[in-house]
Design a protein around this motif. Structure first.
Motif, mmCIF file in Angstrom:
data_model
loop_
_atom_site.group_PDB
_atom_site.id
_atom_site.type_symbol
_atom_site.label_atom_id
_atom_site.label_comp_id
_atom_site.label_asym_id
_atom_site.label_seq_id
_atom_site.Cartn_x
_atom_site.Cartn_y
_atom_site.Cartn_z
ATOM 1 N N SER A 111 52.748 -61.938 -15.577
ATOM 2 C CA SER A 111 52.997 -61.289 -14.288
ATOM 3 C C SER A 111 51.768 -60.497 -13.853
ATOM 4 O O SER A 111 50.887 -60.177 -14.659
ATOM 5 C CB SER A 111 54.193 -60.349 -14.383
ATOM 6 O OG SER A 111 53.895 -59.251 -15.230
ATOM 7 N N ARG A 116 60.025 -70.159 0.735
ATOM 8 C CA ARG A 116 59.147 -71.124 0.085
ATOM 9 C C ARG A 116 59.846 -71.905 -1.024
ATOM 10 O O ARG A 116 59.306 -72.878 -1.530
ATOM 11 C CB ARG A 116 57.906 -70.436 -0.456
ATOM 12 C CG ARG A 116 58.169 -69.586 -1.665
ATOM 13 C CD ARG A 116 56.876 -69.186 -2.302
ATOM 14 N NE ARG A 116 57.145 -68.195 -3.302
ATOM 15 C CZ ARG A 116 56.362 -67.182 -3.576
ATOM 16 N NH1 ARG A 116 55.259 -67.024 -2.907
ATOM 17 N NH2 ARG A 116 56.670 -66.332 -4.504
ATOM 18 N N PHE A 127 48.245 -60.859 3.988
ATOM 19 C CA PHE A 127 48.414 -61.051 2.558
ATOM 20 C C PHE A 127 47.060 -60.859 1.883
ATOM 21 O O PHE A 127 46.040 -61.352 2.362
ATOM 22 C CB PHE A 127 48.936 -62.461 2.248
ATOM 23 C CG PHE A 127 50.342 -62.705 2.705
ATOM 24 C CD1 PHE A 127 51.406 -62.541 1.838
ATOM 25 C CD2 PHE A 127 50.606 -63.108 4.004
ATOM 26 C CE1 PHE A 127 52.696 -62.767 2.253
ATOM 27 C CE2 PHE A 127 51.900 -63.340 4.434
ATOM 28 C CZ PHE A 127 52.956 -63.168 3.552
ATOM 29 N N LYS A 174 54.314 -62.147 -9.737
ATOM 30 C CA LYS A 174 53.552 -63.245 -10.335
ATOM 31 C C LYS A 174 52.061 -62.951 -10.228
ATOM 32 O O LYS A 174 51.572 -62.454 -9.218
ATOM 33 C CB LYS A 174 53.889 -64.568 -9.645
ATOM 34 C CG LYS A 174 55.276 -65.081 -9.996
ATOM 35 C CD LYS A 174 55.540 -66.427 -9.370
ATOM 36 C CE LYS A 174 56.916 -66.955 -9.751
ATOM 37 N NZ LYS A 174 57.208 -68.247 -9.107
ATOM 38 N N THR A 221 59.525 -62.283 -7.760
ATOM 39 C CA THR A 221 58.540 -63.212 -7.264
ATOM 40 C C THR A 221 57.171 -62.576 -7.041
ATOM 41 O O THR A 221 56.149 -63.118 -7.433
ATOM 42 C CB THR A 221 59.032 -63.827 -5.948
ATOM 43 O OG1 THR A 221 60.320 -64.379 -6.165
ATOM 44 C CG2 THR A 221 58.113 -64.919 -5.484
ATOM 45 N N PHE A 222 57.128 -61.403 -6.403
ATOM 46 C CA PHE A 222 55.844 -60.799 -6.067
ATOM 47 C C PHE A 222 55.119 -60.243 -7.287
ATOM 48 O O PHE A 222 54.011 -59.764 -7.166
ATOM 49 C CB PHE A 222 56.023 -59.692 -5.036
ATOM 50 C CG PHE A 222 56.018 -60.196 -3.619
ATOM 51 C CD1 PHE A 222 55.297 -61.323 -3.277
ATOM 52 C CD2 PHE A 222 56.738 -59.558 -2.638
ATOM 53 C CE1 PHE A 222 55.279 -61.791 -1.978
ATOM 54 C CE2 PHE A 222 56.736 -60.012 -1.328
ATOM 55 C CZ PHE A 222 56.009 -61.133 -1.003
ATOM 56 N N ASN A 258 49.271 -64.618 -9.804
ATOM 57 C CA ASN A 258 48.403 -65.182 -8.771
ATOM 58 C C ASN A 258 49.002 -65.086 -7.375
ATOM 59 O O ASN A 258 48.559 -65.785 -6.462
ATOM 60 C CB ASN A 258 48.093 -66.648 -9.103
ATOM 61 C CG ASN A 258 47.308 -66.783 -10.395
ATOM 62 O OD1 ASN A 258 46.427 -65.985 -10.671
ATOM 63 N ND2 ASN A 258 47.648 -67.779 -11.187
ATOM 64 N N GLU A 259 49.977 -64.206 -7.216
ATOM 65 C CA GLU A 259 50.659 -64.104 -5.925
ATOM 66 C C GLU A 259 49.955 -63.087 -5.032
ATOM 67 O O GLU A 259 49.701 -61.959 -5.452
ATOM 68 C CB GLU A 259 52.104 -63.666 -6.150
ATOM 69 C CG GLU A 259 52.982 -63.821 -4.936
ATOM 70 C CD GLU A 259 53.140 -65.262 -4.530
ATOM 71 O OE1 GLU A 259 53.226 -65.521 -3.325
ATOM 72 O OE2 GLU A 259 53.159 -66.137 -5.409
ATOM 73 N N PRO A 287 59.155 -65.304 -0.278
ATOM 74 C CA PRO A 287 59.716 -65.735 -1.569
ATOM 75 C C PRO A 287 60.981 -66.559 -1.460
ATOM 76 O O PRO A 287 61.226 -67.436 -2.281
ATOM 77 C CB PRO A 287 59.983 -64.410 -2.290
ATOM 78 C CG PRO A 287 59.024 -63.457 -1.690
ATOM 79 C CD PRO A 287 58.901 -63.860 -0.249
ATOM 80 N N ARG A 346 54.973 -68.388 2.567
ATOM 81 C CA ARG A 346 54.790 -67.428 1.488
ATOM 82 C C ARG A 346 55.985 -66.517 1.251
ATOM 83 O O ARG A 346 56.031 -65.808 0.259
ATOM 84 C CB ARG A 346 53.535 -66.588 1.757
ATOM 85 C CG ARG A 346 52.287 -67.443 1.716
ATOM 86 C CD ARG A 346 51.022 -66.627 1.781
ATOM 87 N NE ARG A 346 49.867 -67.509 1.573
ATOM 88 C CZ ARG A 346 49.381 -67.844 0.396
ATOM 89 N NH1 ARG A 346 49.943 -67.355 -0.702
ATOM 90 N NH2 ARG A 346 48.358 -68.664 0.288
ATOM 91 N N GLN A 366 51.777 -58.954 0.169
ATOM 92 C CA GLN A 366 51.943 -58.789 1.606
ATOM 93 C C GLN A 366 51.826 -57.311 1.948
ATOM 94 O O GLN A 366 52.554 -56.475 1.430
ATOM 95 C CB GLN A 366 53.312 -59.313 2.056
ATOM 96 C CG GLN A 366 53.524 -59.208 3.561
ATOM 97 C CD GLN A 366 54.829 -59.840 4.007
ATOM 98 O OE1 GLN A 366 55.407 -60.672 3.308
ATOM 99 N NE2 GLN A 366 55.301 -59.440 5.174
#
Length: 272
Positions: free
Chosen positions: A264, A46, A16, A5, A2-3, A7-8, A43, A41, A11
């Motif tokens: 990614s 959400r 963030f 991505k 998930t992290f 546009n993520e 993962p 937020r 943390q």
């Protein structure tokens, strides 16, 4: 994962941050998002619909706790609870047979006990905090009951299991790669999940000892020490006591020798 991505936001401790893909550094021109929005937020959380996420947030008022380094979250005694990691770094050890174990280092978004939700006979792995960690705990029976009642929760738990399998293949099962590449890949993975604030660099991981890294990658302590020495000489990592700082996330990713999907964050960084 998930992290990863594009546009993520990343943390880092209690905030963030967006990463500027052209420089590979934190975009300090954008105001950081406070950890008060962690439930929107995280993962795992959400993936839940707003109403169910709100229920978890309400439960967290009594079931979320800060844990000091060295705290055993799970084990043979008291293992029948699910822990959702909101912040921190945890080493999970799974016993394989009578003597062998596997070690996985987990950070924000991981769900300790996700596999046991599906397998009631599975023995709970031991899990120990490697730094100050914040978790939300839910009794296993309650989590199973909720998962049966809410298909969206069952799906989110399934995604957590899938993420673990993906991380195992991408990060831990690279036996043909050089020790330096394997270590760089693991450190990059930890940056994306366990980063803490740093006064020197944008990106820092603290908590895992060299022995933890060696166990996680099934390498000798000597191999890890030699790989860290090489990464230090190339100015890819600055090491301290149980701490690792990275002047350039892009250089760290390059040192891993891994390929990343173009959509990614890692793929975006590699394309510049």
């Amino acid at each position: 994962m998930t992290f990863w991505k594009r546009n993520e936001p990343l943390q880092i401790g209690s905030q963030f941050y967006a990463i500027d893909v052209t420089t590979g550094r934190i975009d300090r021109d954008k105001r950081p998002i406070r950890l008060s929005s962690v439930f929107e937020r995280n993962p795992f959380l959400r993936e839940l619909p707003a109403e169910l996420r709100a229920n978890f947030q309400e439960m967290a008022q009594s079931s979320s706790r800060e844990h000091r380094r060295g705290t055993e979250l799970r084990g043979p005694v008291g293992g029948m609870a699910v822990h959702i990691l909101l912040r921190g770094c945890v080493a999970e050890k799974t016993k394989i047979g009578s003597t062998a174990t596997t070690v996985r280092i987990l950070g924000a978004g991981a769900v300790l006990g996700c596999m046991e939700v599906f397998d009631e006979k599975m023995a709970p792995p031991a899990a120990t905090c490697l730094n100050d960690t914040w978790t939300m705990s839910v009794p296993m029976d309650r989590m199973r009951m909720l998962a049966e009642s809410y298909p969206s929760l069952m799906k989110a738990i399934g995604i957590s299991v899938t993420d673990r399998v993906e991380a195992t293949e991408r990060i831990y099962h690279r036996n043909t790669a050089k020790a330096e590449q394997r270590l760089a890949g693991l450190l990059a993975h930890l940056v994306m999940h366990c980063a803490v604030p740093s006064s020197k660099c944008d990106f820092k991981v603290e908590g895992p000892a060299q022995s933890d890294l060696a166990e996680a990658l099934s390498l000798s302590s000597g191999s890890i020490e030699a790989a860290l020495l090489s990464l230090r000489k190339k100015e890819i990592v600055i090491t301290g006591y149980r701490s690792y700082e990275f002047p350039s996330l892009r250089r760290l990713l390059d040192a891993s020798g891994m390929s990343f999907p173009p959509e990614s964050l890692a793929g975006a960084l590699a394309s510049f």
